[in-house]
Design a protein around this motif. Structure first.
Motif, PDB file in Angstrom:
ATOM      1  N   VAL A 354       0.870  -1.114  -0.070  1.00 48.72           N
ATOM      2  CA  VAL A 354      -0.093  -0.008   0.006  1.00 48.72           C
ATOM      3  C   VAL A 354       0.813   1.169   0.110  1.00 48.72           C
ATOM      4  CG1 VAL A 354      -1.724   1.210   1.252  1.00 48.72           C
ATOM      5  CG2 VAL A 354      -2.055  -1.062   1.119  1.00 48.72           C
ATOM      6  N   LYS A 355       1.706   1.222   0.912  1.00 52.11           N
ATOM      7  CA  LYS A 355       2.686   2.231   1.057  1.00 52.11           C
ATOM      8  C   LYS A 355       3.579   2.574  -0.575  1.00 52.11           C
ATOM      9  CE  LYS A 355       4.602   2.841   4.971  1.00 52.11           C
ATOM     10  NZ  LYS A 355       5.376   2.831   6.123  1.00 52.11           N
ATOM     11  N   SER A 356       3.672   1.323  -1.016  1.00 55.65           N
ATOM     12  CA  SER A 356       4.557   1.844  -2.582  1.00 55.65           C
ATOM     13  C   SER A 356       3.543   2.355  -3.207  1.00 55.65           C
ATOM     14  CB  SER A 356       5.126   0.118  -2.958  1.00 55.65           C
ATOM     15  OG  SER A 356       3.815  -0.192  -3.403  1.00 55.65           O
ATOM     16  N   GLN A 357       2.375   1.965  -3.361  1.00 51.49           N
ATOM     17  CA  GLN A 357       1.493   2.615  -4.301  1.00 51.49           C
ATOM     18  C   GLN A 357       1.298   4.054  -4.058  1.00 51.49           C
ATOM     19  OE1 GLN A 357       0.318   0.420  -7.069  1.00 51.49           O
ATOM     20  NE2 GLN A 357       2.135  -0.395  -6.046  1.00 51.49           N
ATOM     21  N   ILE A 358       0.785   4.279  -2.648  1.00 53.50           N
ATOM     22  CA  ILE A 358       0.535   5.681  -2.362  1.00 53.50           C
ATOM     23  C   ILE A 358       1.606   6.660  -2.774  1.00 53.50           C
ATOM     24  CG2 ILE A 358      -0.216   6.885  -0.591  1.00 53.50           C
ATOM     25  CD1 ILE A 358      -2.544   5.217  -1.772  1.00 53.50           C
ATOM     26  N   HIS A 359       2.916   6.226  -2.187  1.00 54.15           N
ATOM     27  CA  HIS A 359       4.135   6.881  -2.386  1.00 54.15           C
ATOM     28  C   HIS A 359       4.512   7.163  -3.730  1.00 54.15           C
ATOM     29  CE1 HIS A 359       5.682   6.197   2.126  1.00 54.15           C
ATOM     30  NE2 HIS A 359       4.567   6.760   1.843  1.00 54.15           N
ATOM     31  N   TYR A 360       3.948   6.109  -4.699  1.00 51.30           N
ATOM     32  CA  TYR A 360       4.346   6.532  -6.113  1.00 51.30           C
ATOM     33  C   TYR A 360       3.282   7.652  -6.599  1.00 51.30           C
ATOM     34  CZ  TYR A 360       3.882   5.613 -11.181  1.00 51.30           C
ATOM     35  OH  TYR A 360       4.161   5.718 -12.548  1.00 51.30           O
ATOM     36  N   MET A 361       2.299   7.681  -6.005  1.00 52.01           N
ATOM     37  CA  MET A 361       1.435   8.979  -6.152  1.00 52.01           C
ATOM     38  C   MET A 361       1.704  10.211  -5.606  1.00 52.01           C
ATOM     39  SD  MET A 361      -2.090   6.844  -5.821  1.00 52.01           S
ATOM     40  CE  MET A 361      -2.203   5.126  -6.467  1.00 52.01           C
ATOM     41  N   LEU A 362       2.451  10.181  -4.515  1.00 52.29           N
ATOM     42  CA  LEU A 362       2.792  11.387  -3.758  1.00 52.29           C
ATOM     43  C   LEU A 362       4.256  11.923  -4.034  1.00 52.29           C
ATOM     44  CD1 LEU A 362       1.478  10.480  -0.111  1.00 52.29           C
ATOM     45  CD2 LEU A 362       0.621  11.752  -2.077  1.00 52.29           C
ATOM     46  N   GLY A 363       4.974  11.105  -4.987  1.00 53.36           N
ATOM     47  CA  GLY A 363       6.248  11.541  -5.427  1.00 53.36           C
ATOM     48  C   GLY A 363       7.396  10.607  -5.854  1.00 53.36           C
ATOM     49  N   GLU A 364       7.192   9.380  -5.170  1.00 50.30           N
ATOM     50  CA  GLU A 364       8.326   8.568  -5.500  1.00 50.30           C
ATOM     51  C   GLU A 364       8.392   8.010  -7.013  1.00 50.30           C
ATOM     52  OE1 GLU A 364       9.144   5.196  -2.196  1.00 50.30           O
ATOM     53  OE2 GLU A 364       9.169   7.450  -2.005  1.00 50.30           O
ATOM     54  N   SER A 365       7.572   8.350  -7.715  1.00 47.35           N
ATOM     55  CA  SER A 365       7.929   8.066  -9.215  1.00 47.35           C
ATOM     56  C   SER A 365       8.888   9.089  -9.991  1.00 47.35           C
ATOM     57  CB  SER A 365       6.334   7.963  -9.807  1.00 47.35           C
ATOM     58  OG  SER A 365       5.759   9.284  -9.481  1.00 47.35           O
ATOM     59  N   ARG A 367       7.491  12.368  -9.542  1.00 44.99           N
ATOM     60  CA  ARG A 367       6.693  13.627  -9.541  1.00 44.99           C
ATOM     61  C   ARG A 367       5.569  13.117  -8.738  1.00 44.99           C
ATOM     62  NH1 ARG A 367       5.148  15.342 -14.544  1.00 44.99           N
ATOM     63  NH2 ARG A 367       4.117  16.753 -13.638  1.00 44.99           N
ATOM     64  N   SER A 368       4.782  14.314  -8.306  1.00 45.14           N
ATOM     65  CA  SER A 368       3.445  13.997  -7.638  1.00 45.14           C
ATOM     66  C   SER A 368       2.314  14.151  -8.485  1.00 45.14           C
ATOM     67  CB  SER A 368       3.250  15.174  -6.225  1.00 45.14           C
ATOM     68  OG  SER A 368       1.791  15.358  -6.250  1.00 45.14           O
ATOM     69  N   TYR A 369       1.287  13.185  -8.192  1.00 44.91           N
ATOM     70  CA  TYR A 369       0.016  12.999  -8.997  1.00 44.91           C
ATOM     71  C   TYR A 369      -1.223  13.859  -8.398  1.00 44.91           C
ATOM     72  CZ  TYR A 369       2.492  10.350 -12.396  1.00 44.91           C
ATOM     73  OH  TYR A 369       3.594   9.838 -13.391  1.00 44.91           O
ATOM     74  N   VAL A 370      -0.734  14.492  -7.297  1.00 44.58           N
ATOM     75  CA  VAL A 370      -1.689  15.306  -6.634  1.00 44.58           C
ATOM     76  C   VAL A 370      -1.639  16.708  -6.734  1.00 44.58           C
ATOM     77  CG1 VAL A 370      -2.777  15.438  -4.517  1.00 44.58           C
ATOM     78  CG2 VAL A 370      -1.922  13.216  -4.973  1.00 44.58           C
ATOM     79  N   TYR A 377       4.076  18.843  -9.260  1.00 42.86           N
ATOM     80  CA  TYR A 377       2.740  18.103  -9.221  1.00 42.86           C
ATOM     81  C   TYR A 377       1.706  18.646 -10.776  1.00 42.86           C
ATOM     82  CZ  TYR A 377       1.330  22.567  -7.168  1.00 42.86           C
ATOM     83  OH  TYR A 377       1.311  24.113  -7.140  1.00 42.86           O
ATOM     84  N   PRO A 378       0.730  18.064 -10.898  1.00 42.94           N
ATOM     85  CA  PRO A 378       0.223  18.671 -12.133  1.00 42.94           C
ATOM     86  C   PRO A 378      -0.521  19.926 -11.983  1.00 42.94           C
ATOM     87  CG  PRO A 378      -0.877  16.433 -11.214  1.00 42.94           C
ATOM     88  CD  PRO A 378       0.285  16.933 -10.316  1.00 42.94           C
ATOM     89  N   THR A 379      -0.446  20.716 -12.920  1.00 40.67           N
ATOM     90  CA  THR A 379      -0.832  22.008 -12.902  1.00 40.67           C
ATOM     91  C   THR A 379      -1.981  22.468 -14.013  1.00 40.67           C
ATOM     92  OG1 THR A 379       0.822  22.782 -14.818  1.00 40.67           O
ATOM     93  CG2 THR A 379       1.547  23.013 -12.337  1.00 40.67           C
ATOM     94  N   GLN A 380      -2.185  21.537 -14.929  1.00 37.76           N
ATOM     95  CA  GLN A 380      -3.420  21.305 -16.137  1.00 37.76           C
ATOM     96  C   GLN A 380      -4.277  20.253 -15.797  1.00 37.76           C
ATOM     97  OE1 GLN A 380      -2.168  22.559 -20.111  1.00 37.76           O
ATOM     98  NE2 GLN A 380       0.051  22.720 -19.324  1.00 37.76           N
TER      99      GLN A 380
END
Length: 466
Positions: A354-365, A367-370, A377-380
């Motif tokens: 779970v941590k790996s998936q949520i952290h991917y979204m928060l920046g581990e990948s 970039r942040s997707y939030v 993070y996404p601006t558009q």
């Protein structure tokens, strides 16, 4: 001129902590706060005086049923202005589930009341839509009319037809999911506002009876919904609603019906996903929690083992289920596996996943997707209202086609996300990457609450050791 401003708000929300693995210690409390702000930005109807999204005002105040019933309120589904009851209800159920499970996370984040308000906003709307025991409005607004307009919801000028299900035109999936949502919300409010909890439960019972007595798929009577939120089955929603009603009432008839439907609709097969159209993983999880029976415990373990070990993943480790709502799908299965971990099955393994998936979204990948959180993070986001400049500037299709960040920051929105190779384009016109919806944020917010809850438990342990 927006860039320096954006950069300044982007930095403080990630706290780098020198851990041995160089991991980032993400601020889950801030993420919870932002996700709730996203839901506030999606509100339709008359806004309360404590509305925190300054660029939003009252909108769609004329939403009416076919006999003039008041259908104002609720949430806009995505970057546009249709209110889809089916996905709004499944979003509400998931948010309420996370709130019930991880209440302390909301309290520690200072978001307890905002969380309650988010749930009540949709529950109030469902109660309005349920105009008689066997009659429920399931959609307000027409997608085709809606899509000719790009602008602010406060300036909507097209007709907004309302569509319903009833005994002659049933929708067991829609009525069942709305029953589940109201039963779940009644549990949240049981101690806070017992009278409101009773009201939600009364509607939940009636809607479940309606769903059971008159069988059918909601996208038969509500044709427009099939194009966007098709439902292919209603057995999972009937079972889901019965299980939630049992959780809310402890009345054995609901558990009997849930278990009967579970067999009848063959819900014991292992699912590959969990989202508004496929509730089976959630049904198995709820029955496992409620009964601790080996059959359901094995089912949820099979689901999470498959998800963790065999489900397709991107090169950087994101579970990849569908190109639409890639991140929402990953967050939903993560939330289920967090619940499985909570009942003591492969706890460490699933929590790490779970941590790996949520952290991917928060920046581990990388970039942040939030929106509004973390680095790059996404601006558009594909979202009309947030693309509009401050009033009195006009807003229209030029703002859709304009290059550069949205004029308003849509704090907390989780975008659809990358493709199967981790590629992503931050471009308003690329909705496959940049769409935002109510349901993408639901499992995500609940999983983040779960991680914050675990962090609090860890801190308590440390405090007792010292």
């Amino acid at each position: 001129m927006l860039w320096p401003h954006l950069w300044l708000v982007a930095v403080p929300y990630v706290i780098l902590v020198p851990l041995t693995t160089q991991a980032v210690d993400y601020d889950y409390e801030r993420v919870l706060e932002l996700s709730l702000l996203f839901y506030e930005a999606q509100r339709s109807g008359k806004l309360p005086s404590d509305n925190r999204v300054t660029w939003r005002g009252d909108s769609a105040l004329e939403d009416r049923g076919q006999k003039g019933e008041d259908l104002t309120g609720g949430y806009y589904d995505a970057g546009d202005f249709v209110k889809f009851g089916f996905t709004m209800a499944s979003t509400t159920t998931l948010l309420a589930w996370g709130f019930l499970s991880y209440k302390e996370a909301y309290i520690s984040a200072g978001q307890f009341n905002h969380g309650l308000n988010a749930l009540k906003w949709s529950a109030d709307y469902f109660i309005k839509c349920h105009v008689s025991p066997n009659e429920l409005y399931g959609q307000v607004g027409d997608f085709n009319l809606d899509h000719e307009f790009w602008g602010r919801p406060e300036e909507l000028n097209m007709s907004r037809p309302a569509y319903k299900i009833d005994a002659q035109h049933p929708g067991s999936d829609l009525a069942g999911e709305t029953a589940a949502a109201l039963a779940a919300v009644s549990l949240v409010f049981r101690t806070e506002n017992p009278k409101y909890a009773d009201l939600c439960l009364e509607h939940a019972r009636q809607l479940y009876t309606f769903a059971s007595d008159f069988r059918g798929l909601y996208n038969e009577p509500i044709k427009g919904a099939a194009q966007y939120y098709e439902s292919t089955d209603y057995g999972d929603e009937l079972t889901w609603a019965a299980a939630w009603l049992y959780k809310a009432t402890s009345e054995s008839q609901y558990l009997d019906e849930a278990e009967h439907n579970y067999m009848k609709f063959r819900l014991k097969e292992r699912p590959n996903e969990f989202f508004y159209n496929k509730k089976v993983a959630g049904v198995q999880m709820l029955l496992a929690q409620l009964t601790l029976q080996p059959e359901y415990m094995e089912a949820v373990q099979n689901f999470c083992d498959f998800t963790v070990n065999y489900q397709k993943k991107t090169p950087k480790g994101l579970v990849y289920i569908d190109k639409f709502g890639t991140l929402g799908h990953a967050a939903n299965v993560a939330f289920i596996c967090l619940q499985v971990a909570d009942i003591g099955i492969s706890s460490e393994k699933y929590r790490d996943f779970v941590k790996s998936q949520i952290h991917y979204m928060l920046g581990e990948s990388g970039r942040s997707y939030v929106v509004g959180f973390g680095l790059n993070y996404p601006t558009q986001p594909y979202h009309a209202a947030s693309s509009c400049p401050d009033l009195p500037e006009p807003c229209g299709w030029k703002d859709f086609h304009r290059r550069g960040p949205n004029s308003q920051i849509l704090y907390g929105a989780l975008v659809s996300g990358p493709d199967e190779n981790d590629n992503y384009k931050d471009d308003r016109e690329e909705y496959v990457y940049n769409e935002v919806t109510l349901d993408y944020n639901a499992g995500f917010q609940s999983a983040v609450a779960g991680l914050q809850y675990l962090r609090l438990l860890g801190q308590k342990k440390n405090d007792t050791h010292h």
